[in-house]
Design a protein around this motif. Structure first.
Motif, PDB file in Angstrom:
ATOM      1  N   HIS A   1      -8.900  -4.675 -21.893  1.00 34.66           N
ATOM      2  CA  HIS A   1      -8.170  -4.022 -20.804  1.00 34.66           C
ATOM      3  C   HIS A   1      -6.882  -4.758 -20.447  1.00 34.66           C
ATOM      4  O   HIS A   1      -6.306  -4.520 -19.393  1.00 34.66           O
ATOM      5  N   GLY A   2      -6.454  -5.663 -21.301  1.00 37.66           N
ATOM      6  CA  GLY A   2      -5.160  -6.322 -21.087  1.00 37.66           C
ATOM      7  C   GLY A   2      -4.045  -5.291 -21.247  1.00 37.66           C
ATOM      8  O   GLY A   2      -4.199  -4.283 -21.944  1.00 37.66           O
ATOM      9  N   LEU A   3      -2.905  -5.557 -20.599  1.00 42.67           N
ATOM     10  CA  LEU A   3      -1.806  -4.584 -20.628  1.00 42.67           C
ATOM     11  C   LEU A   3      -1.339  -4.288 -22.049  1.00 42.67           C
ATOM     12  O   LEU A   3      -1.043  -3.140 -22.386  1.00 42.67           O
ATOM     13  N   LYS A   4      -1.293  -5.319 -22.877  1.00 40.45           N
ATOM     14  CA  LYS A   4      -0.838  -5.133 -24.258  1.00 40.45           C
ATOM     15  C   LYS A   4      -1.721  -4.129 -25.018  1.00 40.45           C
ATOM     16  O   LYS A   4      -1.212  -3.229 -25.689  1.00 40.45           O
ATOM     17  N   ASP A   5      -3.044  -4.291 -24.861  1.00 35.04           N
ATOM     18  CA  ASP A   5      -3.979  -3.392 -25.547  1.00 35.04           C
ATOM     19  C   ASP A   5      -3.921  -1.971 -24.995  1.00 35.04           C
ATOM     20  O   ASP A   5      -3.907  -0.996 -25.744  1.00 35.04           O
ATOM     21  N   VAL A   6      -3.896  -1.874 -23.665  1.00 31.04           N
ATOM     22  CA  VAL A   6      -3.866  -0.563 -23.018  1.00 31.04           C
ATOM     23  C   VAL A   6      -2.588   0.183 -23.402  1.00 31.04           C
ATOM     24  O   VAL A   6      -2.602   1.367 -23.739  1.00 31.04           O
ATOM     25  N   CYS A   7      -1.467  -0.543 -23.399  1.00 34.99           N
ATOM     26  CA  CYS A   7      -0.166   0.059 -23.704  1.00 34.99           C
ATOM     27  C   CYS A   7      -0.101   0.520 -25.163  1.00 34.99           C
ATOM     28  O   CYS A   7       0.401   1.601 -25.467  1.00 34.99           O
ATOM     29  N   ARG A   8      -0.635  -0.287 -26.054  1.00 31.56           N
ATOM     30  CA  ARG A   8      -0.621   0.073 -27.468  1.00 31.56           C
ATOM     31  C   ARG A   8      -1.434   1.344 -27.700  1.00 31.56           C
ATOM     32  O   ARG A   8      -0.992   2.267 -28.368  1.00 31.56           O
ATOM     33  N   GLU A   9      -2.635   1.397 -27.092  1.00 33.50           N
ATOM     34  CA  GLU A   9      -3.498   2.556 -27.341  1.00 33.50           C
ATOM     35  C   GLU A   9      -2.997   3.835 -26.657  1.00 33.50           C
ATOM     36  O   GLU A   9      -3.001   4.901 -27.264  1.00 33.50           O
ATOM     37  N   LEU A  10      -2.571   3.719 -25.407  1.00 38.72           N
ATOM     38  CA  LEU A  10      -2.273   4.935 -24.644  1.00 38.72           C
ATOM     39  C   LEU A  10      -0.835   5.412 -24.761  1.00 38.72           C
ATOM     40  O   LEU A  10      -0.547   6.589 -24.601  1.00 38.72           O
ATOM     41  N   VAL A  11       0.098   4.488 -25.034  1.00 36.00           N
ATOM     42  CA  VAL A  11       1.512   4.864 -25.087  1.00 36.00           C
ATOM     43  C   VAL A  11       2.104   4.634 -26.478  1.00 36.00           C
ATOM     44  O   VAL A  11       3.154   5.176 -26.811  1.00 36.00           O
ATOM     45  N   GLY A  12       1.415   3.836 -27.302  1.00 37.87           N
ATOM     46  CA  GLY A  12       1.911   3.586 -28.653  1.00 37.87           C
ATOM     47  C   GLY A  12       3.058   2.587 -28.700  1.00 37.87           C
ATOM     48  O   GLY A  12       3.852   2.594 -29.636  1.00 37.87           O
TER      49      GLY A  12
ATOM     50  N   THR B   1       0.834  -1.202   0.000  1.00 36.23           N
ATOM     51  CA  THR B   1       0.000   0.000   0.000  1.00 36.23           C
ATOM     52  C   THR B   1       0.873   1.259   0.000  1.00 36.23           C
ATOM     53  O   THR B   1       1.976   1.203   0.546  1.00 36.23           O
ATOM     54  N   PRO B   2       0.445   2.377  -0.593  1.00 34.19           N
ATOM     55  CA  PRO B   2      -0.739   2.556  -1.429  1.00 34.19           C
ATOM     56  C   PRO B   2      -0.539   1.958  -2.820  1.00 34.19           C
ATOM     57  O   PRO B   2       0.577   1.788  -3.272  1.00 34.19           O
ATOM     58  N   VAL B   3      -1.666   1.687  -3.474  1.00 37.74           N
ATOM     59  CA  VAL B   3      -1.647   0.994  -4.755  1.00 37.74           C
ATOM     60  C   VAL B   3      -2.426   1.771  -5.824  1.00 37.74           C
ATOM     61  O   VAL B   3      -3.420   2.424  -5.509  1.00 37.74           O
ATOM     62  N   TYR B   4      -1.942   1.705  -7.063  1.00 41.22           N
ATOM     63  CA  TYR B   4      -2.686   2.208  -8.220  1.00 41.22           C
ATOM     64  C   TYR B   4      -2.778   1.044  -9.199  1.00 41.22           C
ATOM     65  O   TYR B   4      -1.774   0.392  -9.484  1.00 41.22           O
ATOM     66  N   CYS B   5      -3.972   0.755  -9.698  1.00 35.80           N
ATOM     67  CA  CYS B   5      -4.117  -0.346 -10.651  1.00 35.80           C
ATOM     68  C   CYS B   5      -4.544   0.199 -12.009  1.00 35.80           C
ATOM     69  O   CYS B   5      -5.625   0.766 -12.157  1.00 35.80           O
ATOM     70  N   THR B   6      -3.672   0.000 -13.014  1.00 35.26           N
ATOM     71  CA  THR B   6      -3.985   0.526 -14.349  1.00 35.26           C
ATOM     72  C   THR B   6      -5.123  -0.257 -15.011  1.00 35.26           C
ATOM     73  O   THR B   6      -5.769   0.254 -15.922  1.00 35.26           O
ATOM     74  N   LYS B   7      -5.377  -1.492 -14.555  1.00 38.12           N
ATOM     75  CA  LYS B   7      -6.483  -2.247 -15.155  1.00 38.12           C
ATOM     76  C   LYS B   7      -7.826  -1.708 -14.653  1.00 38.12           C
ATOM     77  O   LYS B   7      -8.756  -1.509 -15.442  1.00 38.12           O
ATOM     78  N   ILE B   8      -7.922  -1.443 -13.353  1.00 41.28           N
ATOM     79  CA  ILE B   8      -9.151  -0.848 -12.826  1.00 41.28           C
ATOM     80  C   ILE B   8      -9.360   0.543 -13.429  1.00 41.28           C
ATOM     81  O   ILE B   8     -10.464   0.887 -13.853  1.00 41.28           O
ATOM     82  N   ALA B   9      -8.291   1.325 -13.491  1.00 45.11           N
ATOM     83  CA  ALA B   9      -8.399   2.666 -14.079  1.00 45.11           C
ATOM     84  C   ALA B   9      -8.865   2.569 -15.524  1.00 45.11           C
ATOM     85  O   ALA B   9      -9.709   3.353 -15.976  1.00 45.11           O
ATOM     86  N   SER B  10      -8.342   1.576 -16.243  1.00 49.40           N
ATOM     87  CA  SER B  10      -8.744   1.398 -17.637  1.00 49.40           C
ATOM     88  C   SER B  10     -10.222   1.022 -17.742  1.00 49.40           C
ATOM     89  O   SER B  10     -10.953   1.539 -18.598  1.00 49.40           O
ATOM     90  N   ARG B  11     -10.684   0.141 -16.851  1.00 48.66           N
ATOM     91  CA  ARG B  11     -12.102  -0.256 -16.872  1.00 48.66           C
ATOM     92  C   ARG B  11     -13.022   0.931 -16.580  1.00 48.66           C
ATOM     93  O   ARG B  11     -14.119   1.031 -17.119  1.00 48.66           O
ATOM     94  N   LEU B  12     -12.553   1.835 -15.721  1.00 52.07           N
ATOM     95  CA  LEU B  12     -13.369   2.997 -15.365  1.00 52.07           C
ATOM     96  C   LEU B  12     -13.287   4.098 -16.418  1.00 52.07           C
ATOM     97  O   LEU B  12     -14.238   4.868 -16.602  1.00 52.07           O
ATOM     98  N   ALA B  13     -12.158   4.181 -17.119  1.00 52.00           N
ATOM     99  CA  ALA B  13     -11.955   5.291 -18.064  1.00 52.00           C
ATOM    100  C   ALA B  13     -12.257   4.898 -19.508  1.00 52.00           C
ATOM    101  O   ALA B  13     -12.811   5.689 -20.272  1.00 52.00           O
ATOM    102  N   ARG B  14     -11.889   3.672 -19.892  1.00 48.36           N
ATOM    103  CA  ARG B  14     -12.022   3.267 -21.295  1.00 48.36           C
ATOM    104  C   ARG B  14     -13.269   2.401 -21.463  1.00 48.36           C
ATOM    105  O   ARG B  14     -13.207   1.227 -21.810  1.00 48.36           O
ATOM    106  N   THR B  15     -14.427   3.004 -21.221  1.00 51.40           N
ATOM    107  CA  THR B  15     -15.688   2.263 -21.277  1.00 51.40           C
ATOM    108  C   THR B  15     -16.096   1.922 -22.718  1.00 51.40           C
ATOM    109  O   THR B  15     -17.037   1.169 -22.931  1.00 51.40           O
ATOM    110  N   TYR B  16     -15.353   2.455 -23.680  1.00 48.74           N
ATOM    111  CA  TYR B  16     -15.671   2.223 -25.098  1.00 48.74           C
ATOM    112  C   TYR B  16     -15.079   0.918 -25.628  1.00 48.74           C
ATOM    113  O   TYR B  16     -15.224   0.589 -26.794  1.00 48.74           O
TER     114      TYR B  16
END
Ligand code: MN
Length: 209
Positions: free
Chosen positions: A120-131, A101-116
Protein backbone atom coordinates in the motif's frame (compact mmCIF):
# COMPACT_ATOMS: atom_id res chain seq x y z
CA UNK A 1 5.29 6.16 -17.81
CA UNK A 2 7.60 8.21 -15.60
CA UNK A 3 6.25 10.84 -13.22
CA UNK A 4 6.60 14.40 -14.48
CA UNK A 5 5.18 17.72 -13.27
CA UNK A 6 4.01 20.33 -15.79
CA UNK A 7 5.42 22.98 -13.50
CA UNK A 8 6.78 23.25 -9.99
CA UNK A 9 6.44 26.57 -8.19
CA UNK A 10 8.50 27.09 -5.06
CA UNK A 11 7.31 29.55 -2.40
CA UNK A 12 8.81 30.71 0.90
CA UNK A 13 6.73 30.64 4.09
CA UNK A 14 3.26 30.54 2.51
CA UNK A 15 1.23 29.95 -0.64
CA UNK A 16 0.59 33.06 -2.72
CA UNK A 17 -2.90 34.51 -2.37
CA UNK A 18 -5.61 33.95 -4.94
CA UNK A 19 -4.91 30.31 -5.82
CA UNK A 20 -8.02 28.19 -6.41
CA UNK A 21 -7.77 24.45 -5.89
CA UNK A 22 -11.43 23.66 -6.52
CA UNK A 23 -13.13 21.13 -4.26
CA UNK A 24 -10.08 18.97 -3.54
CA UNK A 25 -6.36 19.50 -3.13
CA UNK A 26 -3.61 16.88 -2.98
CA UNK A 27 -1.27 17.52 -0.04
CA UNK A 28 1.99 16.04 1.24
CA UNK A 29 4.67 17.23 3.63
CA UNK A 30 8.37 16.65 4.06
CA UNK A 31 9.93 16.74 7.52
CA UNK A 32 13.33 16.09 9.10
CA UNK A 33 12.17 12.62 10.16
CA UNK A 34 9.31 10.51 11.39
CA UNK A 35 8.88 11.92 14.92
CA UNK A 36 6.66 15.03 14.81
CA UNK A 37 7.82 16.36 18.19
CA UNK A 38 11.49 16.10 17.20
CA UNK A 39 11.51 16.47 13.43
CA UNK A 40 10.24 19.74 12.11
CA UNK A 41 8.07 20.43 9.09
CA UNK A 42 10.20 21.62 6.17
CA UNK A 43 8.05 21.56 3.02
CA UNK A 44 4.33 21.31 2.20
CA UNK A 45 3.38 20.35 -1.35
CA UNK A 46 -0.07 20.98 -2.83
CA UNK A 47 -1.63 20.36 -6.22
CA UNK A 48 -5.09 20.70 -7.76
CA UNK A 49 -4.42 17.52 -9.75
CA UNK A 50 -3.66 19.49 -12.93
CA UNK A 51 0.06 18.68 -13.12
CA UNK A 52 1.03 21.92 -11.38
CA UNK A 53 2.67 21.61 -7.97
CA UNK A 54 3.23 24.33 -5.39
CA UNK A 55 5.99 23.72 -2.86
CA UNK A 56 6.01 25.82 0.31
CA UNK A 57 9.31 25.92 2.19
CA UNK A 58 9.71 27.11 5.79
CA UNK A 59 13.13 28.67 6.13
CA UNK A 60 14.22 29.18 9.72
CA UNK A 61 11.25 27.13 10.94
CA UNK A 62 9.03 30.21 10.64
CA UNK A 63 5.40 29.11 10.31
CA UNK A 64 3.90 32.42 11.36
CA UNK A 65 3.34 33.77 7.86
CA UNK A 66 1.52 30.77 6.38
CA UNK A 67 -1.98 32.28 6.51
CA UNK A 68 -3.04 31.18 3.01
CA UNK A 69 -1.82 27.63 3.53
CA UNK A 70 -3.46 27.39 6.96
CA UNK A 71 -6.75 28.67 5.57
CA UNK A 72 -6.63 26.06 2.80
CA UNK A 73 -5.91 23.24 5.26
CA UNK A 74 -8.86 24.28 7.45
CA UNK A 75 -11.27 25.05 4.56
CA UNK A 76 -14.44 22.95 5.00
CA UNK A 77 -15.17 23.17 1.29
CA UNK A 78 -11.87 21.67 0.12
CA UNK A 79 -11.06 18.00 0.70
CA UNK A 80 -7.37 17.44 1.43
CA UNK A 81 -6.15 14.24 -0.24
CA UNK A 82 -3.11 12.59 1.38
CA UNK A 83 -1.33 9.28 1.18
CA UNK A 84 -0.98 8.25 4.85
CA UNK A 85 -2.82 11.29 6.17
CA UNK A 86 -2.23 10.22 9.77
CA UNK A 87 1.33 11.55 9.69
CA UNK A 88 0.76 14.74 7.68
CA UNK A 89 -2.33 15.73 9.64
CA UNK A 90 -0.35 15.41 12.90
CA UNK A 91 2.56 17.44 11.52
CA UNK A 92 0.26 20.15 10.15
CA UNK A 93 -1.53 20.29 13.50
CA UNK A 94 1.72 20.63 15.40
CA UNK A 95 3.58 23.12 13.19
CA UNK A 96 0.82 25.08 11.45
CA UNK A 97 -1.59 24.86 14.39
CA UNK A 98 -4.63 23.99 12.28
CA UNK A 99 -6.99 21.01 12.20
CA UNK A 100 -6.83 19.68 8.69
CA UNK A 101 -10.34 18.76 7.55
CA UNK A 102 -12.04 17.26 5.56
CA UNK A 103 -9.50 14.60 4.66
CA UNK A 104 -9.25 11.70 2.20
CA UNK A 105 -6.45 9.17 2.71
CA UNK A 106 -5.44 7.08 -0.31
CA UNK A 107 -3.54 4.65 1.94
CA UNK A 108 -6.60 3.83 4.05
CA UNK A 109 -8.72 3.62 0.90
CA UNK A 110 -6.14 1.28 -0.60
CA UNK A 111 -6.16 -0.95 2.50
CA UNK A 112 -9.95 -1.16 2.34
CA UNK A 113 -10.19 -1.65 -1.43
CA UNK A 114 -7.04 -3.56 -2.43
CA UNK A 115 -7.35 -6.49 -0.03
CA UNK A 116 -5.57 -8.73 -2.56
CA UNK A 117 -2.18 -7.17 -1.74
CA UNK A 118 -0.17 -5.91 1.21
CA UNK A 119 1.62 -3.30 -0.91
CA UNK A 120 0.00 0.00 0.00
CA UNK A 121 2.98 2.32 -0.42
CA UNK A 122 2.37 5.26 -2.75
CA UNK A 123 4.79 3.92 -5.35
CA UNK A 124 2.95 0.58 -5.61
CA UNK A 125 -0.53 2.10 -5.54
CA UNK A 126 0.42 4.67 -8.19
CA UNK A 127 1.99 2.09 -10.48
CA UNK A 128 -1.03 -0.21 -10.33
CA UNK A 129 -3.87 2.31 -10.46
CA UNK A 130 -2.43 5.11 -12.61
CA UNK A 131 0.39 3.36 -14.48
CA UNK A 132 3.02 5.88 -13.38
CA UNK A 133 6.41 4.95 -11.96
CA UNK A 134 7.48 7.22 -9.14
CA UNK A 135 11.10 7.78 -8.29
CA UNK A 136 11.62 7.39 -4.53
CA UNK A 137 15.34 8.16 -4.47
CA UNK A 138 15.13 11.52 -2.65
CA UNK A 139 12.89 10.14 0.12
CA UNK A 140 15.57 10.42 2.79
CA UNK A 141 17.22 13.69 1.97
CA UNK A 142 17.75 16.88 3.99
CA UNK A 143 14.52 18.82 3.51
CA UNK A 144 15.68 21.75 5.65
CA UNK A 145 18.22 22.95 3.06
CA UNK A 146 17.85 26.55 1.98
CA UNK A 147 17.67 25.71 -1.72
CA UNK A 148 16.03 22.45 -2.76
CA UNK A 149 17.87 20.58 -5.51
CA UNK A 150 15.97 19.97 -8.77
CA UNK A 151 15.83 16.26 -7.82
CA UNK A 152 14.30 17.08 -4.43
CA UNK A 153 11.71 19.39 -5.98
CA UNK A 154 10.76 16.74 -8.59
CA UNK A 155 10.45 14.11 -5.89
CA UNK A 156 8.38 16.29 -3.58
CA UNK A 157 6.09 17.29 -6.44
CA UNK A 158 5.56 13.70 -7.61
CA UNK A 159 4.03 12.82 -4.24
CA UNK A 160 1.00 15.03 -4.92
CA UNK A 161 0.66 14.86 -8.72
CA UNK A 162 -1.39 11.65 -8.94
CA UNK A 163 -3.43 11.58 -5.72
CA UNK A 164 -6.61 12.81 -7.46
CA UNK A 165 -6.42 10.05 -10.07
CA UNK A 166 -5.62 7.47 -7.40
CA UNK A 167 -8.60 8.61 -5.32
CA UNK A 168 -10.93 8.29 -8.33
CA UNK A 169 -9.82 4.73 -8.99
CA UNK A 170 -10.04 3.75 -5.32
CA UNK A 171 -13.51 5.31 -5.01
CA UNK A 172 -14.71 3.10 -7.87
CA UNK A 173 -13.37 0.03 -6.09
CA UNK A 174 -14.80 1.06 -2.70
CA UNK A 175 -18.18 1.68 -4.34
CA UNK A 176 -18.10 -1.70 -6.08
CA UNK A 177 -17.38 -3.47 -2.79
CA UNK A 178 -19.79 -1.46 -0.64
CA UNK A 179 -17.03 0.09 1.45
CA UNK A 180 -17.49 3.81 0.78
CA UNK A 181 -19.12 4.52 4.15
CA UNK A 182 -16.52 2.57 6.07
CA UNK A 183 -13.81 4.58 4.32
CA UNK A 184 -15.55 7.89 5.04
CA UNK A 185 -15.86 7.05 8.74
CA UNK A 186 -12.14 6.24 8.87
CA UNK A 187 -11.27 9.56 7.18
CA UNK A 188 -13.40 11.45 9.73
CA UNK A 189 -11.55 9.73 12.56
CA UNK A 190 -8.13 10.74 11.22
CA UNK A 191 -8.03 14.05 13.12
CA UNK A 192 -8.49 12.15 16.37
CA UNK A 193 -5.97 9.50 15.33
CA UNK A 194 -3.39 12.25 14.69
CA UNK A 195 -4.20 13.90 18.04
CA UNK A 196 -3.70 10.55 19.80
CA UNK A 197 -0.29 10.26 18.12
CA UNK A 198 0.72 13.73 19.28
CA UNK A 199 -0.59 13.09 22.79
CA UNK A 200 1.51 9.94 23.27
CA UNK A 201 -0.78 7.11 22.16
CA UNK A 202 1.12 6.57 18.94
CA UNK A 203 2.05 2.93 19.42
CA UNK A 204 -0.84 1.81 21.58
CA UNK A 205 -4.07 0.52 20.01
CA UNK A 206 -6.71 1.76 22.44
CA UNK A 207 -9.32 -0.40 20.70
CA UNK A 208 -7.51 -3.65 21.41
CA UNK A 209 -8.57 -5.90 24.28
MN1 MN B 1 6.49 12.98 0.34
Amino acid sequence: MKSKAKSIEIHQGDLPGGLDFGSSVAVDSETLGLKPHRDRLCVVQVSAGDGVCHLVQFPGADYGKADNLKALMADDGVTKIFHYARFDVAVIRKYLGVVCTPVYCTKIASRLARTYTSNHGLKDVCRELVGVDMNKEQQSSDWAVETLSPAQAEYAAADVLYLHQIRNRLDEMLERDGRRELASACFEFLTTRADLDLAGWGEEDIFSH
